[in-house]
Design a protein around this motif. Structure first.
Motif, PDB file in Angstrom:
ATOM      1  N   ASP A   1       0.837  -1.196   0.000  1.00 27.38           N
ATOM      2  CA  ASP A   1       0.000   0.000   0.000  1.00 27.38           C
ATOM      3  C   ASP A   1       0.874   1.249   0.000  1.00 27.38           C
ATOM      4  O   ASP A   1       0.609   2.229  -0.695  1.00 27.38           O
ATOM      5  CB  ASP A   1      -0.883  -0.018   1.248  1.00 27.38           C
ATOM      6  CG  ASP A   1      -2.324   0.353   0.928  1.00 27.38           C
ATOM      7  OD1 ASP A   1      -2.596   0.698  -0.225  1.00 27.38           O
ATOM      8  OD2 ASP A   1      -3.165   0.300   1.839  1.00 27.38           O
ATOM      9  N   GLU A   2       1.930   1.196   0.758  1.00 23.19           N
ATOM     10  CA  GLU A   2       2.805   2.354   0.927  1.00 23.19           C
ATOM     11  C   GLU A   2       3.661   2.607  -0.310  1.00 23.19           C
ATOM     12  O   GLU A   2       3.868   3.753  -0.708  1.00 23.19           O
ATOM     13  CB  GLU A   2       3.703   2.129   2.151  1.00 23.19           C
ATOM     14  CG  GLU A   2       4.528   3.325   2.559  1.00 23.19           C
ATOM     15  CD  GLU A   2       5.360   3.015   3.783  1.00 23.19           C
ATOM     16  OE1 GLU A   2       5.792   3.952   4.452  1.00 23.19           O
ATOM     17  OE2 GLU A   2       5.589   1.818   4.061  1.00 23.19           O
ATOM     18  N   GLU A   3       4.148   1.537  -0.934  1.00 28.03           N
ATOM     19  CA  GLU A   3       5.103   1.689  -2.031  1.00 28.03           C
ATOM     20  C   GLU A   3       4.435   1.699  -3.408  1.00 28.03           C
ATOM     21  O   GLU A   3       4.796   2.500  -4.265  1.00 28.03           O
ATOM     22  CB  GLU A   3       6.144   0.569  -1.968  1.00 28.03           C
ATOM     23  CG  GLU A   3       7.016   0.640  -0.721  1.00 28.03           C
ATOM     24  CD  GLU A   3       8.123  -0.405  -0.732  1.00 28.03           C
ATOM     25  OE1 GLU A   3       8.168  -1.205  -1.684  1.00 28.03           O
ATOM     26  OE2 GLU A   3       8.930  -0.412   0.205  1.00 28.03           O
TER      27      GLU A   3
ATOM     28  N   GLY B   1      -3.920   4.090   1.547  1.00 28.56           N
ATOM     29  CA  GLY B   1      -5.193   4.479   0.974  1.00 28.56           C
ATOM     30  C   GLY B   1      -6.376   3.834   1.647  1.00 28.56           C
ATOM     31  O   GLY B   1      -6.327   3.470   2.819  1.00 28.56           O
ATOM     32  N   GLU B   2      -7.434   3.639   0.861  1.00 26.04           N
ATOM     33  CA  GLU B   2      -8.695   3.182   1.443  1.00 26.04           C
ATOM     34  C   GLU B   2      -8.669   1.718   1.841  1.00 26.04           C
ATOM     35  O   GLU B   2      -9.539   1.254   2.560  1.00 26.04           O
ATOM     36  CB  GLU B   2      -9.835   3.428   0.447  1.00 26.04           C
ATOM     37  CG  GLU B   2      -9.733   2.649  -0.855  1.00 26.04           C
ATOM     38  CD  GLU B   2      -8.973   3.387  -1.935  1.00 26.04           C
ATOM     39  OE1 GLU B   2      -9.156   3.059  -3.116  1.00 26.04           O
ATOM     40  OE2 GLU B   2      -8.186   4.303  -1.592  1.00 26.04           O
ATOM     41  N   TYR B   3      -7.663   0.953   1.343  1.00 26.40           N
ATOM     42  CA  TYR B   3      -7.613  -0.460   1.710  1.00 26.40           C
ATOM     43  C   TYR B   3      -7.109  -0.684   3.134  1.00 26.40           C
ATOM     44  O   TYR B   3      -7.421  -1.686   3.756  1.00 26.40           O
ATOM     45  CB  TYR B   3      -6.681  -1.218   0.752  1.00 26.40           C
ATOM     46  CG  TYR B   3      -7.180  -1.272  -0.662  1.00 26.40           C
ATOM     47  CD1 TYR B   3      -8.449  -1.749  -0.957  1.00 26.40           C
ATOM     48  CD2 TYR B   3      -6.373  -0.846  -1.713  1.00 26.40           C
ATOM     49  CE1 TYR B   3      -8.911  -1.804  -2.259  1.00 26.40           C
ATOM     50  CE2 TYR B   3      -6.820  -0.897  -3.022  1.00 26.40           C
ATOM     51  CZ  TYR B   3      -8.091  -1.373  -3.291  1.00 26.40           C
ATOM     52  OH  TYR B   3      -8.537  -1.427  -4.574  1.00 26.40           O
ATOM     53  N   CYS B   4      -6.322   0.233   3.619  1.00 22.19           N
ATOM     54  CA  CYS B   4      -5.649   0.038   4.905  1.00 22.19           C
ATOM     55  C   CYS B   4      -6.665  -0.103   6.038  1.00 22.19           C
ATOM     56  O   CYS B   4      -7.588   0.704   6.164  1.00 22.19           O
ATOM     57  CB  CYS B   4      -4.730   1.224   5.186  1.00 22.19           C
ATOM     58  SG  CYS B   4      -3.724   1.012   6.668  1.00 22.19           S
ATOM     59  N   PRO B   5      -6.534  -1.137   6.907  1.00 24.57           N
ATOM     60  CA  PRO B   5      -7.435  -1.264   8.057  1.00 24.57           C
ATOM     61  C   PRO B   5      -7.320  -0.054   8.965  1.00 24.57           C
ATOM     62  O   PRO B   5      -6.275   0.616   9.015  1.00 24.57           O
ATOM     63  CB  PRO B   5      -6.936  -2.536   8.761  1.00 24.57           C
ATOM     64  CG  PRO B   5      -6.135  -3.263   7.737  1.00 24.57           C
ATOM     65  CD  PRO B   5      -5.552  -2.219   6.849  1.00 24.57           C
ATOM     66  N   HIS B   6      -8.382   0.224   9.693  1.00 20.65           N
ATOM     67  CA  HIS B   6      -8.381   1.443  10.507  1.00 20.65           C
ATOM     68  C   HIS B   6      -7.300   1.396  11.576  1.00 20.65           C
ATOM     69  O   HIS B   6      -6.778   2.438  11.992  1.00 20.65           O
ATOM     70  CB  HIS B   6      -9.763   1.671  11.134  1.00 20.65           C
ATOM     71  CG  HIS B   6     -10.190   0.603  12.094  1.00 20.65           C
ATOM     72  ND1 HIS B   6      -9.733   0.530  13.386  1.00 20.65           N
ATOM     73  CD2 HIS B   6     -11.050  -0.438  11.934  1.00 20.65           C
ATOM     74  CE1 HIS B   6     -10.281  -0.509  14.000  1.00 20.65           C
ATOM     75  NE2 HIS B   6     -11.079  -1.116  13.146  1.00 20.65           N
ATOM     76  N   GLU B   7      -6.918   0.185  12.044  1.00 25.26           N
ATOM     77  CA  GLU B   7      -5.848   0.121  13.043  1.00 25.26           C
ATOM     78  C   GLU B   7      -4.550   0.700  12.499  1.00 25.26           C
ATOM     79  O   GLU B   7      -3.890   1.523  13.145  1.00 25.26           O
ATOM     80  CB  GLU B   7      -5.607  -1.339  13.479  1.00 25.26           C
ATOM     81  CG  GLU B   7      -6.762  -1.982  14.198  1.00 25.26           C
ATOM     82  CD  GLU B   7      -7.672  -2.733  13.248  1.00 25.26           C
ATOM     83  OE1 GLU B   7      -8.502  -3.518  13.731  1.00 25.26           O
ATOM     84  OE2 GLU B   7      -7.556  -2.531  12.007  1.00 25.26           O
ATOM     85  N   LEU B   8      -4.190   0.282  11.278  1.00 20.56           N
ATOM     86  CA  LEU B   8      -2.952   0.757  10.675  1.00 20.56           C
ATOM     87  C   LEU B   8      -3.094   2.173  10.130  1.00 20.56           C
ATOM     88  O   LEU B   8      -2.145   2.953  10.156  1.00 20.56           O
ATOM     89  CB  LEU B   8      -2.532  -0.187   9.546  1.00 20.56           C
ATOM     90  CG  LEU B   8      -2.092  -1.589   9.979  1.00 20.56           C
ATOM     91  CD1 LEU B   8      -1.903  -2.476   8.770  1.00 20.56           C
ATOM     92  CD2 LEU B   8      -0.814  -1.526  10.781  1.00 20.56           C
ATOM     93  N   LYS B   9      -4.280   2.532   9.651  1.00 21.33           N
ATOM     94  CA  LYS B   9      -4.482   3.871   9.109  1.00 21.33           C
ATOM     95  C   LYS B   9      -4.331   4.919  10.200  1.00 21.33           C
ATOM     96  O   LYS B   9      -3.681   5.954  10.014  1.00 21.33           O
ATOM     97  CB  LYS B   9      -5.857   3.981   8.448  1.00 21.33           C
ATOM     98  CG  LYS B   9      -6.092   5.324   7.741  1.00 21.33           C
ATOM     99  CD  LYS B   9      -7.444   5.346   7.057  1.00 21.33           C
ATOM    100  CE  LYS B   9      -7.499   4.364   5.902  1.00 21.33           C
ATOM    101  NZ  LYS B   9      -8.763   4.469   5.150  1.00 21.33           N
TER     102      LYS B   9
END
Length: 670
Positions: free
Chosen positions: A601-603, A609-617
């Motif tokens: 997601d980062e690279e 973005g929108e895929y990231c779980p709320h814990e990591l976001k």
């Protein structure tokens, strides 16, 4: 000035939105090689069958090398022992009559089990025949795989003590009596043992996963692990150092060769424990900022497991598959082992030379055995590899779904289909690498055992002055091979995740996994370190909870009928360990997969973005709010942002426009 070259990044199709759907079968050659190895294993057994006497392994063999229940002994299927070394004669069944007298003078022919043709006479008293290991007093026994196993070794010891003064009470009998009592306790308490050892431990493990989703609880568990486990290791060091001081203060301990090694052992162990504890604490301090990422990944993994609970049971599917293979493998092994040659042997029993016959392995059998051992290693790792790819596919599917509540157990079945349809070759390739290292370790262990046997057989040989050097060299080789195997397993695990996400072959996946680890070494190390300690605490929690429930249940239901409650509690703890290990294996794969998805997601996608779980976001957003800009000019305001996970990372991303999915960004590395 041109910027320095940047390390390679994740690569994906322009429309990348998670695990690719346009896949191809990977590493077909190694899948064919794996199928060929199974065919070769079958061919070995097929060729060995005409030369093999399969029943020499399955059925007992008497002291003349005759197979009980076969050929001329077809009516005599059971083996009744005639001496303490395990030699015996074929009989119609095991003795279950009354206990005979312990007075040797009263023994007659009907009270003994003797070698063929040996009878009690005027010049050969029963007592002499027992003392010379030609006969054994009839003992009450049970039939175990057609071997007559004594039900009471105490009674058997009484017979031999009365006949010849031979007493094995302190060695064999105590052990066997303890085993008999333990087996009786297991049989009596089986409902509680398996109900708690398997059922309660499973519930506790799943409850622990649910609790990990509670806000702040995962952080509490993680930091408790980081502090508690190093302190426990340090406490072991304190105990060892205290014991060392006690031994040192005892003058006899340092001069007595039998105890002097204990003094050194306690001292060295204490220092090692303290060093390990200090390293763990210092490492935790060094990566304290990245530990938060590990905590978030653990929480996200727990949520993914709860969304696809069938993944928890996948290790059981693997176990069933492995046991099915093992049944075939054991049959082939017995066929190979049956390629023996009847050989005469002599054994010393209390100063009496007793002759017997046995089957010695041929060279063909030995070579076939080594091949079967390699095949066992390869297939076991192949099953593990298929499981890793399947679970990684499930976790990656969960991560790259925007509405994560829509992910269900159907993702688990889809992952199974994709792994089996496209990536069995990759699992075969990765498992082959590990199997080769394991096979080399097995050969080295065999050589090491042979050298030690030679040293014991001839302690005065000319080789003895080099014994210490030899031991040190062998120990170093063992450690190096162990480290090599662990390293390959670690790279393989990450390579399987790459295969699950991008559908690449093993070599490509391993290359990208290695580059990923090199680019994010601190984050990967922190993740591995934290997850290992967290899952260790999980196992301790499950084991302690299971043992506690087992103890109170046994005390309430079987307090007066068991020999020892504590032995059953220990066995329940062992069962709980296996259950907890099954859970943590799934969690470890999930943490590794979600971390790689996070990095993708980062690279690839140019940021979280929108895929990231709320814990990591939430973690990512919080880091960037606290981060400092490295460069900024009025013209570049808003176009340069820190790309790391904390302010110590040294990568920045230069963006003229907002990131577009699938297109490369320019990365400058300082």
């Amino acid at each position: 000035m041109a910027p320095p070259s940047s390390p390679s990044r994740f690569r994906a199709p322009p429309d990348f939105e998670g695990p690719i759907t346009d896949r191809r079968t990977t590493d077909v050659l190694f899948l064919l090689l794996k199928i060929g190895s199974w065919a070769a294993m079958t061919a070995v057994a097929w060729v060995a069958w005409p030369q093999s006497n399969f029943w020499t392994v399955v059925m007992p063999v008497d002291y003349l090398g005759q197979i009980c229940g076969q050929d001329t002994m077809s009516s005599l299927p059971s083996l009744q022992f005639t001496d303490l070394s395990g030699n015996g004669v074929c009989t119609t069944g095991c003795y279950t009559g009354s206990v005979i007298t312990t007075n040797p003078a009263a023994w007659g022919q009907s009270d003994l089990t003797c070698r063929y043709g040996v009878t009690v006479g005027a010049s050969t008293a029963a007592q002499q025949l027992v003392a010379s290991s030609q006969c054994m007093p009839k003992y009450q026994s049970i039939n175990l795989l057609n071997r007559c196993i004594p039900t009471s070794y105490t009674t058997l010891n009484t017979y031999f003590d009365a006949a010849s003064g031979t007493n094995f009470q302190g060695t064999v009998t105590d052990t066997m009596n303890a085993a008999e009592k333990f087996a009786s306790d297991v049989w009596t308490s089986a409902p509680v043992l398996f109900g708690c050892g398997l059922g309660v431990s499973f519930v506790l493990a799943f409850v622990f996963l649910l609790i990990l989703r509670v806000p702040k609880f995962a952080a509490v568990v993680t930091w408790t692990s980081l502090l508690t486990i190093p302190l426990l290791i340090g406490g072991v060091g304190v105990f060892c150092f205290t014991s060392y001081q006690d031994y040192k203060n005892n003058s006899n301990s340092t001069t007595n060769p039998e105890t002097s090694w204990q003094v050194t052992a306690f001292q060295v162990t204490a220092y090692v424990c303290w060093v390990v504890s200090a390293i763990m604490i210092l490492f935790a301090i060094a990566v304290r900022k990245r530990i938060n990422l590990a905590v978030k990944c653990t929480k996200a993994t727990a949520r993914a497991v709860c969304a696809i609970p069938l993944m928890v049971f996948y290790p059981l599917v693997q176990l069933v598959g492995f046991l099915a293979y093992l049944a075939v493998w054991v049959f082939y092994l017995c066929t190979v082992v049956g390629m023996g040659v009847l050989t005469d042997g002599v054994v010393d029993i209390n100063g009496v030379q007793v002759t017997y016959s046995y089957y010695e392995y041929t060279d063909s059998a030995k070579y076939s055995f080594w091949f079967l051992l390699f095949e066992l290693f390869w297939t076991a790792q192949f099953i593990i590899g298929i499981g890793s790819i399947t679970l990684s596919l499930g976790f990656a599917k969960w991560y790259f779904t925007i509405e994560k509540s829509t992910v269900s157990s159907s993702a688990f079945f889809q992952s199974n289909w994709v792994a089996l349809r496209y990536h069995q070759g990759t699992a075969a390739f990765g498992s082959l690498v590990i199997a080769i290292v394991q096979f080399i370790r097995a050969i080295f262990s065999y050589i090491n055992a042979r050298i030690e046997a030679m040293e014991r057989a001839d302690p005065t040989s000319s080789f003895m002055p080099y014994r210490t050097v030899s031991k040190v060299a062998r120990a170093c080789c063992c450690v190096c091979l162990w480290c090599l195997e662990k390293t390959i397993k670690f790279v393989n695990k990450n390579a399987y995740v790459q295969t699950a996400i991008f559908g690449t072959s093993f070599c490509t996946s391993a290359k990208h996994a290695f580059e990923l680890i090199a680019r994010n070494i601190l984050r990967i190390m922190a993740m591995t370190f934290v997850s290992a300690l967290t899952f260790m605490l999980t196992k301790i929690w499950v084991i302690l909870g299971t043992v506690t429930c087992t103890f109170f249940a046994l005390q309430h239901l079987y307090e007066t009928t068991l020999y020892s409650i504590y032995g059953i509690c220990v066995l329940a703890g062992v069962l709980a360990w296996f259950v907890a290990d099954m859970f943590t294996d799934v969690m470890e794969i999930g943490v590794t997969t979600i971390l790689q998805c996070y990095l993708a997601d980062e690279e690839i996608l140019g940021g979280i973005g929108e895929y990231c779980p709320h814990e990591l976001k939430n973690f990512f957003d919080g880091i960037h709010q606290d981060s400092k800009e490295l460069w900024e000019t009025p013209a570049q305001a808003g176009n340069i942002r820190n790309k790391g996970t904390d302010e110590s990372d040294d990568e920045i991303e230069v963006q003229v426009n907002p990131p577009i999915r699938g297109y490369k960004t320019t990365v400058v590395t300082h």
